[in-house]
Scaffold this active site. Structure first.
Site, short mmCIF file in Angstrom:
data_model
loop_
_atom_site.label_atom_id
_atom_site.label_comp_id
_atom_site.label_asym_id
_atom_site.label_seq_id
_atom_site.Cartn_x
_atom_site.Cartn_y
_atom_site.Cartn_z
N ASP A 34 -1.49 5.17 -11.60
CA ASP A 34 -1.74 3.95 -11.55
C ASP A 34 -3.11 4.11 -11.74
OD1 ASP A 34 -1.83 3.38 -8.18
OD2 ASP A 34 0.19 3.75 -9.07
N ASP B 135 -1.48 14.39 -11.97
CA ASP B 135 0.01 13.84 -11.95
C ASP B 135 0.20 14.08 -13.49
OD1 ASP B 135 1.75 11.72 -13.16
OD2 ASP B 135 0.86 10.12 -11.60
N ASP C 158 1.16 19.27 -13.71
CA ASP C 158 2.58 19.36 -12.58
C ASP C 158 1.42 19.50 -11.48
OD1 ASP C 158 4.00 20.00 -10.50
OD2 ASP C 158 5.56 21.27 -11.89
N ASP D 167 1.33 10.71 -3.73
CA ASP D 167 1.43 9.62 -4.34
C ASP D 167 2.52 9.41 -5.19
OD1 ASP D 167 2.17 6.65 -4.75
OD2 ASP D 167 -0.04 6.88 -5.35
N GLU E 110 10.07 8.38 -5.65
CA GLU E 110 11.20 8.75 -5.01
C GLU E 110 11.85 9.56 -5.39
OE1 GLU E 110 14.16 5.81 -4.15
OE2 GLU E 110 12.73 4.54 -3.80
#
Length: 275
Positions: free
Chosen positions: A86, A106, A137, A155, A158
């Protein structure tokens, strides 16, 4: 007709909010992604049914990932952000003039794409010339870049799906090796109300790798329980030894120089978790 979204944070507890509009709802190569507009929190990114960020409260999380660690390291020139598609952490990293290069890795390019479109106040820094954006990755990137970074920030979502490997001792060992001799890393480590076992496990694993380990907290309304923890592992510098008077005032809404050490003062039940 009213549309409401509920994130089921445990089997018996969830958070619910009213949705005004759904911009995107699709299954990417890695996860279910939705971008929606809420009445209370503005535009919101959801991954696998979990709230990742919202326009209203995102500043807390992104500031508290970035600034405590960057003000602990005396010269953070090379910075890596794992996850964080983001762009919010990158935006905060760029507020530090010492940073010469910030790399974002990301695994899901769709997160980056839709964040630029629907969360421009968060993702705007991704176009900065100091930033390199890689769709890759993060686990493998760290494995392939030994002794490269001053600061690494994890960042992640979960520990499910593509983020599962980012909560393992092997990952923390890889981070240690990817850091320079005085490097520091920080990771979001979930909440102590519902994920006490995870916090204990991460703390134990990081302590086996790094000589200095500190846990701190912040209040993030849209995250499970609102009380969120972060774990910092350092080779040399202790965030509790930072001279607060030397921290400059920057454009923030949550983090301040006085909050730097205060954030590491833990409620007793959280202290007990990591003893």
């Amino acid at each position: 007709m009213e549309l409401w979204f509920t994130e089921k944070q445990t089997e018996d507890f969830g958070i619910t909010m009213k949705i005004k509009e759904t911009y995107v709802s699709e299954k990417t190569d890695f996860q279910d992604l939705a971008m929606v507009k809420t009445e209370e929190f503005g535009n919101m990114l959801l991954l696998d049914g979990m709230v990742m960020t919202t326009e209203k409260d995102e500043f807390v999380y992104h500031e508290m990932v970035a600034h405590p660690v960057l003000y602990t390291h005396p010269n953070p020139e090379q910075v890596l952000v794992v996850g964080g598609g983001d762009g919010g952490v990158i935006r905060e990293v760029l507020k530090h003039p010492q940073v010469k290069k910030a790399v974002l890795v990301d695994i899901d390019g769709k997160v980056i794409e839709y964040s630029k479109k629907y969360l421009p106040s968060i993702a705007g820094g991704l176009e900065d010339p100091r930033v390199e954006v890689l769709v890759n990755d993060g686990f493998m990137h760290i494995h392939d870049h030994k002794n490269t970074y001053d600061v690494i920030m994890v960042d992640s979502t979960e520990p499910v799906g593509p983020a599962a490997n980012l909560f393992t001792r092997g990952f923390y060992q890889g981070i240690y090796e990817a850091l320079k001799e005085d490097g520091i890393f920080v990771a979001q480590t979930d909440n102590p109300w519902f994920k006490a076992d995870l916090i204990q496990s991460v703390n134990k694993d990081v302590k086996e790798v790094f000589p200095i380990v500190r846990v701190y907290t912040a209040n993030i309304p849209t995250y499970p329980s609102g009380l969120w923890t972060f774990t910092m592992g350092s080779k040399k510098y202790d965030p509790l030894e930072v001279d607060e008077s030397a921290i400059p005032e920057i454009d923030t809404k949550y983090y301040t120089p006085r909050l730097h050490k205060a954030a590491f003062v833990l409620p007793k039940f959280v202290e007990d978790l990591i003893k």
